[in-house]
Design an enzyme around this catalytic site. Structure first.
Site, PDB file in Angstrom:
ATOM      1  N   GLY A  26       0.836  -1.201   0.000  1.00  0.00           N
ATOM      2  CA  GLY A  26       0.000   0.000   0.000  1.00  0.00           C
ATOM      3  C   GLY A  26       0.864   1.240   0.000  1.00  0.00           C
ATOM      4  CG  ASP A  82       0.871  -4.009   5.662  1.00  0.00           C
ATOM      5  OD1 ASP A  82       0.888  -3.065   4.840  1.00  0.00           O
ATOM      6  OD2 ASP A  82       0.286  -5.089   5.445  1.00  0.00           O
ATOM      7  CB  ALA A  84      -4.589  -0.608   8.822  1.00  0.00           C
ATOM      8  CG  ASP A  85      -7.731  -0.688   3.815  1.00  0.00           C
ATOM      9  OD1 ASP A  85      -7.014   0.138   3.214  1.00  0.00           O
ATOM     10  OD2 ASP A  85      -7.755  -1.898   3.536  1.00  0.00           O
ATOM     11  CD  GLU A 104      -1.721  -6.542   3.305  1.00  0.00           C
ATOM     12  OE1 GLU A 104      -1.228  -5.554   2.759  1.00  0.00           O
ATOM     13  OE2 GLU A 104      -2.924  -6.609   3.625  1.00  0.00           O
TER      14      GLU A 104
HETATM   15  C1  5RP Z   1      -3.202  -3.728   1.191  1.00  0.00           C
HETATM   16  C2  5RP Z   1      -3.506  -3.195   2.535  1.00  0.00           C
HETATM   17  C3  5RP Z   1      -2.974  -1.843   2.865  1.00  0.00           C
HETATM   18  O1  5RP Z   1      -2.141  -1.957   3.961  1.00  0.00           O
HETATM   19  C4  5RP Z   1      -4.112  -0.919   3.160  1.00  0.00           C
HETATM   20  O2  5RP Z   1      -4.990  -0.935   2.052  1.00  0.00           O
HETATM   21  C5  5RP Z   1      -3.623   0.511   3.417  1.00  0.00           C
HETATM   22  O3  5RP Z   1      -3.150   1.071   2.231  1.00  0.00           O
HETATM   23  P1  5RP Z   1      -2.708   2.594   2.159  1.00  0.00           P
HETATM   24  O4  5RP Z   1      -1.525   2.759   3.041  1.00  0.00           O
HETATM   25  O5  5RP Z   1      -2.396   2.821   0.688  1.00  0.00           O
HETATM   26  O6  5RP Z   1      -3.888   3.443   2.598  1.00  0.00           O
HETATM   27  O7  5RP Z   1      -4.151  -3.802   3.354  1.00  0.00           O
HETATM   28  O8  5RP Z   1      -3.852  -4.951   0.965  1.00  0.00           O
END
Ligand code: 5RP
Length: 226
Positions: A26, A82, A84-85, A104
């Protein structure tokens, strides 16, 4: 100030030379990978080995000359970073908007693969109830149509994730439905029901994987810990 970069920088502060890392997917995780590459070139960090949660991240890591290995050669990992949404105040998350939820989940199972999992995010990702946006559900192609019918009957309005006019194919060769999380429904119960269906491979609900989160906003950085 870019909150994604500041969150990534704070997580980089937890990395020590010699560590085995898991790299997320992401736009926020990409900032971490970029900063890690800079640190390796400047030799402020050395002997770092990484595994990646997607082909996209692996390509970026290689471009940054970060050493990349298969998960089984490095696990258990010292640290995974990582994005997250959505994150709630119990550090439960929805992930998978980038389509990498299965790898993930495999890399980020803390008891199984990693000692620590730091989530990096901007304040907009913090929610009072998970399910503001949709929940990704990864399914095998063979079960696609029958699962679509089942999810419609459950009232969770499955939307098949598309990319450039065709269904998105994940790194593991699967498809993704983005489903509603009804406000009246407990997300953990809903996920249990979804997972009971043969052909469902994984969901983007991450209830206990993260050990901590670094949340960045214009006001600065704050840490959330379990
Ligand atoms: C990918 C994910 C990402 O970590 C999540 O979508 C966050 O992305 P971004 O940092 O672009 O907002 O789960 O599968």
């Amino acid at each position: 100030m870019n909150p994604k970069i500041e969150a990534a920088r704070a997580a980089l502060g937890e990395v020590r030379s010699g560590m085995k890392l898991g790299l997320g997917t992401g736009t926020t995780a990409a900032e971490f990978v970029r900063l890690l590459g800079e640190a390796l070139r400047a030799r402020t960090l050395t002997a770092i080995r990484c595994t990646c949660t997607s082909e996209q991240t692996a390509a970026q890591a290689r471009h940054e000359a970060i050493p990349v290995f298969p998960l089984h050669e490095l696990a258990p990992l010292d640290l995974v970073v990582d994005g997250a949404d959505e994150i709630d105040d119990g550090l439960r998350m929805i992930k998978g908007r980038g389509g990498a939820l299965l790898r993930e989940k495999i890399v980020e199972i803390v008891e199984q693969q990693a000692a620590r999992f730091i989530v990096i995010a901007d304040e907009s990702k913090v929610v009072s109830r998970l399910g503001v946006s949709r929940l990704p559900v990864e399914v095998t192609p063979f079960a696609l149509e029958v699962l679509q019918r089942r999810f419609e009957a459950m009232g969770i309005d499955p939307l098949l994730r598309m990319r450039e006019g065709t269904p998105l194919v994940t790194d593991e060769g699967n498809r993704i439905f983005d489903v509603l999380v009804p406000a009246t429904e407990d997300i953990a119960t809903l996920v249990d029901t979804i997972r009971d269906h043969a052909g469902v491979v994984e969901t983007g609900f991450f209830p206990h994987e993260a050990t901590e989160a670094v949340i960045a906003s214009a006001g600065g950085i704050r840490w959330m810990r379990r």
